[in-house]
Structures are given as structure tokens and as C-alpha cells.
Enzyme design. Structure first.
Site, mmCIF file in Angstrom:
data_model
loop_
_atom_site.group_PDB
_atom_site.id
_atom_site.type_symbol
_atom_site.label_atom_id
_atom_site.label_comp_id
_atom_site.label_asym_id
_atom_site.label_seq_id
_atom_site.Cartn_x
_atom_site.Cartn_y
_atom_site.Cartn_z
ATOM 1 N N HIS A 114 -6.787 0.479 -4.077
ATOM 2 C CA HIS A 114 -7.147 -0.258 -2.868
ATOM 3 C C HIS A 114 -8.480 0.287 -2.372
ATOM 4 O O HIS A 114 -8.558 1.362 -1.774
ATOM 5 C CB HIS A 114 -6.072 -0.107 -1.791
ATOM 6 C CG HIS A 114 -6.088 -1.213 -0.777
ATOM 7 N ND1 HIS A 114 -7.254 -1.800 -0.329
ATOM 8 C CD2 HIS A 114 -5.075 -1.868 -0.126
ATOM 9 C CE1 HIS A 114 -6.967 -2.737 0.551
ATOM 10 N NE2 HIS A 114 -5.654 -2.805 0.692
ATOM 11 N N TYR A 174 -10.217 1.027 4.130
ATOM 12 C CA TYR A 174 -9.446 2.206 3.783
ATOM 13 C C TYR A 174 -10.358 3.244 3.123
ATOM 14 O O TYR A 174 -11.564 3.031 2.986
ATOM 15 C CB TYR A 174 -8.259 1.824 2.898
ATOM 16 C CG TYR A 174 -7.240 0.957 3.618
ATOM 17 C CD1 TYR A 174 -6.785 1.308 4.885
ATOM 18 C CD2 TYR A 174 -6.740 -0.203 3.044
ATOM 19 C CE1 TYR A 174 -5.851 0.513 5.561
ATOM 20 C CE2 TYR A 174 -5.818 -0.999 3.703
ATOM 21 C CZ TYR A 174 -5.376 -0.633 4.957
ATOM 22 O OH TYR A 174 -4.472 -1.409 5.625
ATOM 23 N N GLN A 192 0.195 -0.152 -6.006
ATOM 24 C CA GLN A 192 -1.077 -0.092 -5.293
ATOM 25 C C GLN A 192 -1.309 1.322 -4.759
ATOM 26 O O GLN A 192 -0.559 1.817 -3.924
ATOM 27 C CB GLN A 192 -1.100 -1.103 -4.142
ATOM 28 C CG GLN A 192 -2.473 -1.238 -3.495
ATOM 29 C CD GLN A 192 -2.490 -2.281 -2.401
ATOM 30 O OE1 GLN A 192 -2.077 -2.009 -1.280
ATOM 31 N NE2 GLN A 192 -2.956 -3.482 -2.722
ATOM 32 N N ALA A 196 0.836 -1.187 0.000
ATOM 33 C CA ALA A 196 0.000 0.000 0.000
ATOM 34 C C ALA A 196 0.877 1.245 0.000
ATOM 35 O O ALA A 196 1.694 1.439 0.902
ATOM 36 C CB ALA A 196 -0.914 -0.013 1.224
#
Length: 659
Positions: A167, A172, A102, A60
Site C-alpha cells: 500500500h 500512508y 495488503q 490494510a
């Protein structure tokens, strides 16, 4: 005939061909250097690319300064990422591996200590990780964030990435906007699904425009959010169809949950293989886009079954690639030699404690520059190596020494190999830890290491063998005395000799009878105390755990702690924290509060289990040191100091290289 025909068939994703269906999914590594992927992280990726993975999805990576929840979060919004990526992508492309960046914003899963900024989210709610109340993003800030995602995507493209992944899962920012669990807005970005998905759709459109039509754009979704009032499977199927209808998505990666249920998302041992793949199958039935499945896909057989059954088009794994970076090449040629992830989640715990990712029994993970496969070169002149002790330290030392071409003999005084791992595997929920011994034992057989069981080794026996080097892995002896770091003036629990006191090893090997009413005194704060308590609970015992720590299992971390807490709590354990045992008199135990000093007693205790007290079995090493024998002696693992599995394997590995 190819053994795993589906797994090793190529696939076109977004117009780019992947050499097989194996993907390493994004996971935090803690290896970034000044928030950029430096040499340590590149070496980690290269090892997996050489091992047969077709596509690596980065960890991430933050698209905006308000997104950071680890010390070494990669900053994809920083222009320096372009040059950093150019080096990384060139290396991976030369190894035949695609690279996906990502794009990530953690939403409310951070705090001001990490970002020195307000926490941004769709609504002024507190994140579950830090409970810092969020700033509700304004319309202007939402537009700013759309631009941030697009800018990060453009940097990834300029740096040579083959694509990006949004993502949109795991609680998130993008999922927080989509979910009624976290989005309480009443403007055009809230309310019904059409409003809640407005921001994520704008991000998707901007990202696709930024990378063009030739690059991959993936989307990671939680098939179910798994919380009351959150996104269920039906709503997520609608979301997948709405995203797919834009024609901007190249693939979907289907996971599960948010930060309220990470023990399912990053499932520890005891959870069934492929436990989330049905969610991928549900999405695949609704959209005409390649689907990536995840969820404890630990073996090529499970992966092949997922593909052959039509649940998915791609197989996503993270922890299995940490455990064995050669998973792909081994699956093609020698699947029985794969080092299978045991779900201990040590990798995740390490990152949570601010360290780089590694594996509890693959010491090379995260240390590829020092211990990677490319650094393990055969010796020019084989030596005769003796390894004394068949626990994990000795097994790993023997394995590595044999890999280098030495003639290795391993001695173990017990009738079987494994040391304490054999005992740990007797806890029903932790049986998978036996795979550590299974893998290492199989490797010793494959490498033709001479294994001698039920042998007590003396200096005379060693001298007769005329070795060039001896690796001592003689372990430790547990004791039920109770050394307490908070009371160094007291050699043990006062009066412990008046009661029935045992060690976890006594409990698990059933060498001692344990009464019905059991007090577990945990000085260690690791898995051993909780697992031993669970084993006793499974036997129908009444169990209380006492610890001086503020909470039980402080040294565990990650989702393994959550699962262990669920297991022991669900089975009726009593937990007493901030408390020491002040004294014992027969079946009466006096407890004292660490901070307040108040006391209380427990009556009718049948057995006390003392956790975290052991002494090294180092007498042989000290004899050899005095004798000044004509061969090199290296001590590893618990015979140096009683510790945990990770250090035993790491020291064994380094010793196998050192001889």
C-alpha cells in the site's frame, strides 16, 4: 456471445491466472478477531468468492506495531497470522479465488491512544486524522521497517497467500516518504524523487525477495495526491516507471489522494461513475504491467467500458462487493438483478464508529454467518404472508419472505412504493438513494409478490385475507414539535405553534409552502437535516442550521459528512452549533448556548424546519395485539421506533426470515 467478454476473460498476473477481471480491493472491515482474520471475516470473503470475484485483496494489515488506526487492525507482523491465513486461503482457493495480503503502515495517520507508541513518519509533522506530531524515523528505524515489510510478506507466503500488495497510496507511510508534501528530510531519504523513493524501493526489493518470483507483488499508488505541493500525475507516472523498472511489480492498483481528500478517494453519491479510471489509463500508457482501475465502477457496463477502452486490465471494487456479493455471477447471468452501491458510505461510517462493515440496504453484509445467501433456505411449507407498508422495511421483508417461497402480498396506502426514500431522493445530490427502492421493487416483481397500492389496511381486511403471519411496516409520522433530549422537562420548542413550522417531509414533498428565510433546527445530527437544508438552498432560500451538537452531522461519519458539509457550506448555509432554540414568538426565535447560557435572537424567520421529531404509526399493531388474532404479527422499522434506513432494512430482513 458473452455479454461482457472483456470482464469475464481470464488474465495472467505475475504468472498466476485469474478467472476473470474482477477484484475486491482492500478495505477496512472491523471484523478481525483479536487482530486475526477469524470466522466472521472468512465468511465475508467466502460469500464474495462464491459471487464470482477472481481476486480478493485483504484489508490494510499492519507490518509493524507502530501501525494501527482501527480497533481491530489485522497484525500481519504477528506470527499467528500464518495459521490464520492457512485456513482462509484454503477456503478461498477451493472457491477458485486468489488471495492477496495488503502490506500496510499508516505512517502518521494514527496516534498514541491506538498504538501506545510514538507516531512514526518520514518527518516530524502531524497527521491530518489526529494531529499528533510524529517522530522522524531514524536510518536504523527505516532499516527496521524494511525488515518488517519483508517479514510480513514472508508470513503471508507461508500462510498460503497468492501474493502481497504494497500500500503506497492514500497518504500512508510509503507515500509519505515519496511525497514532498510529507517528506521534508534532508538526508538520503529526502530531497529529490530519487531520495524520497529510496525507502519504498528498498521495501519493494525486500518484499520480492521474501515471497520469491512465483508470487504476485502488487503496488497500490495514488495517481494524484490531490494536495498543493503533493505528488501530481506526472510525478506519479515517474514513480510507476521507476517501480516497474525493477521487474518486481506484478500489477499496479491506481487510486487517488490522501487523508486530506477522502471524499474523492471514497466518493459518496453524486460523484460520477468511473471518476478515477483516467488515472489508471495514464499509468497503463507508461508501463508494461497489468493495471487495476478503481473509482465508482458500479455496473458491469461501466467495468466493460473501462476494460474495452484500454484504461485498465483489472476492475477493482470494494463498496459494490459489500452491496452485492453476487456481483460477478449476476453480471454473467442476470445483471438487472444487481444491488447497486448507492454511495451513501454507511459502510465506511460504521467502521469509523467502531462497528463492523455492512451495507445500508444489504443487511447480510458482515453478517454472513447469520444472514448470508447460504443460510437462506426455502421453506418446507409455504405460508400466506401479509406485509403492511411499502417503505424499505416492508419491501425488504416481502423480498426475503418471497425468496424463501412464501406467498406474499404487500399493501401500501400511497400511490407508489418507497416511503421516505422517495422523498430523500428529491434532493438533487442524493438522487441515487432511489436505487434502494428500484432494486427492491424489481425484486418483488421478479419474485411475483402481489403488490396492492393505495390501500388503507384495517384489521377487518387482514382477517379476510386469513394470513399465517403479518409483518407491520407502517412507518412513522414526522411532526414539527421539537422534542429535545437536553430539555426533557419541555414537551417541545416553546411557542412553536406561533410560527410556520414544518418537517423535512413537508419540505421534500412540497406539501407546504416554505418562506425565504428558513431556520433548520436539527435535533438528529444525521443526513436528513443537511440534505433538507441543501434542498432549500438549491431553491434559493436563505438557510441557517441550528444544532445543540458540537458540530453539524455528528451521526453521519465518513466521507458522506465531508461531501454534505462541502455542499451546504458552498451553497451559503449558516451553521450555528452548541445552541438550542429556547423559544419562538411569531417570526422571532430566541437561541441559547448549550454550555455558556448566552442568548441571541433571530428576527424575520419565515419558516422553521424541525428535524428529528417523529412518532410511530403503530395503531394497527396495537389493535392486532389487543385482538389476539390467530396469526403471528411482527412489527419492523419506524412503526417500532422512528430510526434510520439501516435499521429498517435489517429488521425487515430478519422478519422475512422469521415467518
Amino acid at each position: 456471445m458473452v455479454r461482457y467478454a472483456a470482464l469475464f476473460s481470464p488474465l495472467s498476473v505475475g504468472g498466476m491466472e485469474l478467472r476473470n477481471r474482477l477484484v475486491m480491493t482492500g478495505h477496512v472491515t472491523g471484523m478481525a478477531s483479536d487482530h486475526m482474520p477469524g470466522e466472521q471475516l472468512r465468511a465475508y470473503y467466502r460469500e464474495r468468492a462464491r459471487g464470482g470475484v477472481a481476486m480478493i485483496i485483504s484489508e490494510a494489515s499492519s507490518v509493524h506495531p507502530t501501525a494501527a488506526h482501527m480497533n481491530q487492525t489485522i497484525f500481519l507482523y504477528d506470527p499467528r497470522i500464518v495459521d490464520s491465513y492457512k485456513v482462509l486461503t484454503k477456503e478461498l482457493h477451493e472457491l477458485g479465488c486468489r488471495f492477496i495480503a495488503q502490506l500496510w503502515h499508516c505512517g502518521t495517520n494514527t496516534d498514541g491512544m491506538k498504538t501506545e507508541m510514538p507516531v512514526w513518519g518520514p518527518s516530524p509533522l502531524a497527521g491530518v486524522l489526529n494531529h499528533e506530531l510524529a517522530h522522524e524515523m531514524s536510518r536504523a528505524e527505516i532499516e527496521e521497517m524494511v525488515d518488517a515489510y519483508a517479514r510480513a510478506a514472508a508470513y503471508a507466503r507461508e500462510g498460503g497467500a497468492d501474493g502481497v500488495e504494497l500500500h503506497m497510496a492514500h497518504g500512508y507511510l510509503l507515500q509519505q516518504f515519496m511525497s514532498p508534501f510529507t517528506n521534508k528530510r534532508t538526508d538520503e531519504y529526502g530531497g529529490d524523487l530519487e531520495g524520497r523513493i529510496r525507502f519504498p524501493l528498498a521495501v519493494l526489493a525486500a518484499v520480492r525477495e521474501a515471497v520469491g518470483q512465483e508470487l504476485i507483488v502488487g503496488a497500490r499508488l495514488s495517481g494524484e495526491e490531490g494536495v498543493p505541493g503533493g505528488l501530481d500525475l506526472l510525478q506519479n507516472l515517474k514513480i510507476a516507471k521507476m517501480l516497474a523498472a525493477t521487474k518486481a511489480v506484478s500489477y499496479f492498483s491506481i487510486s487517488f489522494g490522501n487523508y486530506h481528500n477522502m471524499e474523492i478517494q471514497t466518493a459518496p453519491m453524486g460523484m460520477p461513475a468511473g471518476h478515477l479510471t483516467h488515472l489508471a489509463g495514464a499509468v497503463r500508457a507508461q508501463v508494461d504491467v497489468p493495471i487495476l482501475a478503481v473509482g465508482r465502477i458500479l455496473t458491469p457496463d461501466v467495468a466493460e467500458a473501462v476494460l474495452s477502452s484500454g484504461q485498465a486490465d483489472l476492475i477493482g471494487m470494494a463498496r459494490e462487493w459489500i452491496a452485492d456479493p453476487q456481483f460477478g455471477t449476476k453480471a454473467e447471468s442476470a445483471p438487472a438483478t444487481i444491488r447497486q452501491c448507492i454511495g451513501c458510505n454507511y459502510c465506511q461510517s460504521r467502521v469509523g464508529f467502531g462497528k463492523h462493515v455492512t451495507c445500508i440496504y444489504n443487511a447480510a453484509a458482515g453478517r454472513e454467518r447469520e444472514l448470508g445467501a447460504e443460510t437462506l433456505t426455502p421453506v418446507a411449507q409455504p405460508k400466506r404472508i401479509l406485509v403492511i407498508g411499502g417503505g424499505p422495511a416492508g419491501l425488504e421483508a416481502a423480498r426475503v419472505a418471497a425468496l424463501r417461497g412464501h406467498e406474499v402480498t404487500l399493501y401500501e396506502r400511497a400511490p407508489e412504493l418507497g416511503g421516505q426514500i422517495r422523498l430523500a431522493a428529491r434532493v438533487k445530490s442524493r438522487e441515487e438513494i432511489a436505487n434502494v427502492v428500484r432494486f427492491l421493487s424489481n425484486e418483488l416483481r421478479r419474485l411475483e409478490v402481489d403488490v396492492q397500492l393505495e390501500t388503507d389496511v384495517t384489521q377487518e381486511l387482514i382477517d379476510e385475507c386469513q394470513p399465517d403471519a403479518v409483518i407491520l411496516a407502517t412507518g412513522s409520522r414526522a411532526r414539527a414539535v421539537g422534542m429535545n433530549a437536553l430539555r426533557s422537562d419541555v414537551p417541545g420548542i416553546p411557542g412553536i405553534e406561533t410560527c410556520d413550522a414544518v418537517t423535512p417531509r413537508d419540505v421534500l414533498d412540497e406539501s407546504r409552502d416554505v418562506g425565504q428565510n428558513v431556520l433548520v433546527v436539527d435535533f438528529e445530527g444525521h443526513v436528513q437535516g443537511m440534505a433538507t437544508a441543501e434542498h432549500l438552498l438549491d431553491q434559493g432560500k436563505q438557510v441557517e442550521i441550528v444544532t445543540a451538537a458540537p458540530f453539524l452531522g455528528m451521526a453521519i461519519g465518513g466521507t458522506s459528512w465531508i461531501k454534505l458539509m462541502q455542499d451546504v457550506s458552498g451553497k451559503g448555509v449558516k451553521i450555528t452549533t452548541d445552541t438550542m432554540v429556547d423559544g419562538v414568538e411569531g417570526r422571532t426565535v430566541k437561541l441559547v448556548h448549550v454550555y455558556g447560557g448566552g442568548t441571541e435572537t433571530r428576527e424575520g424567520i419565515d419558516t422553521i424546519v424541525v428535524v428529528g421529531d417523529a412518532v410511530s404509526e403503530d395503531h394497527l399493531g396495537r389493535e392486532l395485539e389487543v385482538a389476539e388474532a390467530g396469526y403471528r404479527v411482527i412489527s419492523v422499522g419506524d412503526c417500532v421506533a422512528p430510526r434510520h434506513l439501516d435499521m429498517a432494512v435489517l429488521e425487515g430482513h430478519r422478519a422475512g426470515r422469521a415467518v
